[in-house]
Design an enzyme around this catalytic site. Structure first.
Site, mmCIF file in Angstrom:
data_model
loop_
_atom_site.group_PDB
_atom_site.id
_atom_site.type_symbol
_atom_site.label_atom_id
_atom_site.label_comp_id
_atom_site.label_asym_id
_atom_site.label_seq_id
_atom_site.Cartn_x
_atom_site.Cartn_y
_atom_site.Cartn_z
ATOM 1 N N SER A 277 41.950 45.797 45.690
ATOM 2 C CA SER A 277 41.419 44.425 45.660
ATOM 3 C C SER A 277 40.582 44.200 46.902
ATOM 4 O O SER A 277 40.801 44.859 47.931
ATOM 5 C CB SER A 277 42.578 43.425 45.648
ATOM 6 O OG SER A 277 42.108 42.107 45.905
ATOM 7 N N TYR B 56 50.309 40.188 49.688
ATOM 8 C CA TYR B 56 49.467 40.695 48.588
ATOM 9 C C TYR B 56 48.353 41.575 49.162
ATOM 10 O O TYR B 56 48.157 42.716 48.721
ATOM 11 C CB TYR B 56 48.881 39.542 47.765
ATOM 12 C CG TYR B 56 47.963 40.057 46.670
ATOM 13 C CD1 TYR B 56 48.468 40.803 45.608
ATOM 14 C CD2 TYR B 56 46.583 39.840 46.726
ATOM 15 C CE1 TYR B 56 47.623 41.315 44.630
ATOM 16 C CE2 TYR B 56 45.737 40.351 45.749
ATOM 17 C CZ TYR B 56 46.265 41.088 44.708
ATOM 18 O OH TYR B 56 45.426 41.605 43.737
HETATM 19 P P1 NDP Z 1 47.149 40.129 34.734
HETATM 20 O O1 NDP Z 1 48.238 39.256 35.233
HETATM 21 O O2 NDP Z 1 46.288 39.636 33.623
HETATM 22 O O3 NDP Z 1 47.742 41.552 34.315
HETATM 23 C C1 NDP Z 1 48.725 42.186 35.084
HETATM 24 C C2 NDP Z 1 49.366 43.293 34.275
HETATM 25 O O4 NDP Z 1 50.346 43.939 35.115
HETATM 26 C C3 NDP Z 1 50.089 42.800 33.045
HETATM 27 O O5 NDP Z 1 49.803 43.636 31.958
HETATM 28 C C4 NDP Z 1 51.559 42.900 33.419
HETATM 29 O O6 NDP Z 1 52.343 43.240 32.277
HETATM 30 C C5 NDP Z 1 51.558 44.085 34.395
HETATM 31 N N1 NDP Z 1 52.714 44.029 35.279
HETATM 32 C C6 NDP Z 1 52.971 43.142 36.279
HETATM 33 N N2 NDP Z 1 54.187 43.358 36.799
HETATM 34 C C7 NDP Z 1 54.718 44.425 36.121
HETATM 35 C C8 NDP Z 1 55.949 45.117 36.185
HETATM 36 N N3 NDP Z 1 56.913 44.791 37.069
HETATM 37 N N4 NDP Z 1 56.159 46.152 35.333
HETATM 38 C C9 NDP Z 1 55.210 46.508 34.436
HETATM 39 N N5 NDP Z 1 54.018 45.895 34.324
HETATM 40 C C10 NDP Z 1 53.779 44.861 35.159
HETATM 41 O O7 NDP Z 1 46.264 40.451 36.009
HETATM 42 P P2 NDP Z 1 44.937 41.369 36.208
HETATM 43 O O8 NDP Z 1 44.567 42.059 34.973
HETATM 44 O O9 NDP Z 1 43.944 40.529 36.888
HETATM 45 O O10 NDP Z 1 45.491 42.385 37.300
HETATM 46 C C11 NDP Z 1 45.508 43.786 37.132
HETATM 47 C C12 NDP Z 1 45.449 44.431 38.503
HETATM 48 O O11 NDP Z 1 44.227 44.079 39.133
HETATM 49 C C13 NDP Z 1 46.555 43.997 39.461
HETATM 50 O O12 NDP Z 1 46.968 45.126 40.192
HETATM 51 C C14 NDP Z 1 45.860 42.982 40.374
HETATM 52 O O13 NDP Z 1 46.460 42.900 41.633
HETATM 53 C C15 NDP Z 1 44.479 43.574 40.438
HETATM 54 N N6 NDP Z 1 43.412 42.659 40.802
HETATM 55 C C16 NDP Z 1 43.187 41.493 40.118
HETATM 56 C C17 NDP Z 1 42.157 40.648 40.492
HETATM 57 C C18 NDP Z 1 41.898 39.324 39.841
HETATM 58 O O14 NDP Z 1 41.279 38.459 40.467
HETATM 59 N N7 NDP Z 1 42.301 39.140 38.592
HETATM 60 C C19 NDP Z 1 41.228 41.027 41.570
HETATM 61 C C20 NDP Z 1 41.583 42.255 42.239
HETATM 62 C C21 NDP Z 1 42.599 43.051 41.831
HETATM 63 P P3 NDP Z 1 53.741 42.560 31.882
HETATM 64 O O15 NDP Z 1 53.765 41.183 32.458
HETATM 65 O O16 NDP Z 1 53.757 42.598 30.383
HETATM 66 O O17 NDP Z 1 54.761 43.482 32.477
HETATM 67 C C1 8X3 Z 2 42.608 39.408 43.566
HETATM 68 C C2 8X3 Z 2 41.411 38.891 44.299
HETATM 69 O O1 8X3 Z 2 40.631 37.289 46.103
HETATM 70 O O2 8X3 Z 2 42.426 36.526 44.625
HETATM 71 O O3 8X3 Z 2 43.047 40.588 44.120
HETATM 72 O O4 8X3 Z 2 42.872 38.188 46.301
HETATM 73 S S1 8X3 Z 2 41.874 37.682 45.381
#
Ligand code: NDP
Ligand code: 8X3
Length: 252
Positions: free
Chosen positions: A137, A150
């Site tokens: 991220s 985070y």
């Molecule tokens: P979402 O919340 O839409 O998706 C997160 C996914 O992670 C879900 O499918 C969830 O599945 C899974 N997950 C979370 N905790 C667990 C667990 N304990 N066991 C198994 N699966 C888990 O978020 P994003 O798609 O945005 O995020 C995906 C990745 O990208 C993350 O690592 C996030 O930190 C990163 N990210 C996101 C950004 C944003 O702004 N959206 C920016 C930068 C990075 P379920 O709940 O079914 O288990």
């Molecule tokens: C998610 C992007 O800017 O919310 O990783 O931390 S931010």
């Protein structure tokens, strides 16, 4: 022969979009997450793509071992691992944060990612090829108020990715850290514990990245020739950039 991609956290957001992107390109998919109904629904939607679903909590290293041991033969040669499952919880200053939330982020974003990587790497090294894509991220590169643990977990993911490159030197296995900025998925709903108004507010009046944007980046990385390794890719919405460092001034 079609390639196999393992995507963790495919029940929403980036992971779900990646599943659609790679299925459309003829890949075999292994998709994981805790919400089994969503995984099953996605597998049905993606037919006739070959999809193996596995429901488990990424924090449970024994569950990861069992999942790997139970992979059907046709899914065992994993070409691409996308360590995508992860979350942010809260946006409070460190001195007011909930320690349980901090531990959940560490257990998921760091320990889960590490355990999954350790489970998949030996097969890739043995085959002399493979790609590990980690979801870091911008929060791992740039500090912001409330980013505390985070951002710390994502800084770990960045350095772990680079160190994997060093360890995997000469093996043919590639590693890429994708570092997105603001993207509208379920991320903020999770961060604010289901408070949709607060989550919507994050993206109001601007155009955030989408899951599809990130899926396109991962697809591009995966399709690059095997002699090309993207170490790190930082991606932001055009509407997001950088600001001045704040200065606290003494009162006269
Ligand atoms: P979402 O919340 O839409 O998706 C997160 C996914 O992670 C879900 O499918 C969830 O599945 C899974 N997950 C979370 N905790 C667990 C667990 N304990 N066991 C198994 N699966 C888990 O978020 P994003 O798609 O945005 O995020 C995906 C990745 O990208 C993350 O690592 C996030 O930190 C990163 N990210 C996101 C950004 C944003 O702004 N959206 C920016 C930068 C990075 P379920 O709940 O079914 O288990
Ligand atoms: C998610 C992007 O800017 O919310 O990783 O931390 S931010």
């Amino acid at each position: 022969m079609s390639q196999t991609i393992l995507i963790t956290g495919a029940t929403s957001g980036f992971g779900e979009a990646m599943a659609r992107r790679f299925a459309a390109d003829g890949w075999k998919l292994i998709i994981t997450g805790r919400r089994s109904q969503r995984l099953e629904a996605l597998a049905i939607e993606l037919a006739p793509a070959l999809v193996h679903t596995a429901t488990f909590d990424i924090r449970d290293s024994r569950a990861i071992r069992d999942f790997m041991a139970a992979l059907p033969a046709e899914f065992q040669a994993i070409n691409v691992l996308v360590n995508n499952a992860g979350l942010a919880l809260g946006l409070e200053p460190a001195q007011r944060c909930d320690l349980d939330q901090w531990e959940t982020m560490i257990d998921t974003n760091i320990k889960g990612l590490v355990a999954m990587t350790r489970a998949v790497l030996p097969g890739m090294v043995e085959r002399g090829s493979g790609l590990v894509v980690n979801l870091g991220s911008i929060a791992g590169n740039w500090p912001y108020p409330g980013g505390n643990v985070y951002g710390g977990t994502k800084a770990f993911v960045k350095q772990f990715s680079l160190n994997l490159r060093a360890d995997l030197h000469g093996t043919g296995v590639r590693v890429t850290n994708i570092e997105p900025g603001m993207a509208e998925t379920e991320f903020s709903v999770v961060r604010f514990e289901g408070n949709r108004d607060k989550a919507d507010n994050v993206y109001s009046g601007m155009q955030p990245l989408t899951g599809e944007d990130i899926a396109d980046v991962v697809h591009y990385v995966a399709k690059a020739p095997s002699h090309v390794n993207f170490n790190r890719i930082e991606v932001m919405p055009t509407a997001q950039s950088f600001g001045l460092f704040p200065v606290h001034r003494e009162q006269n």
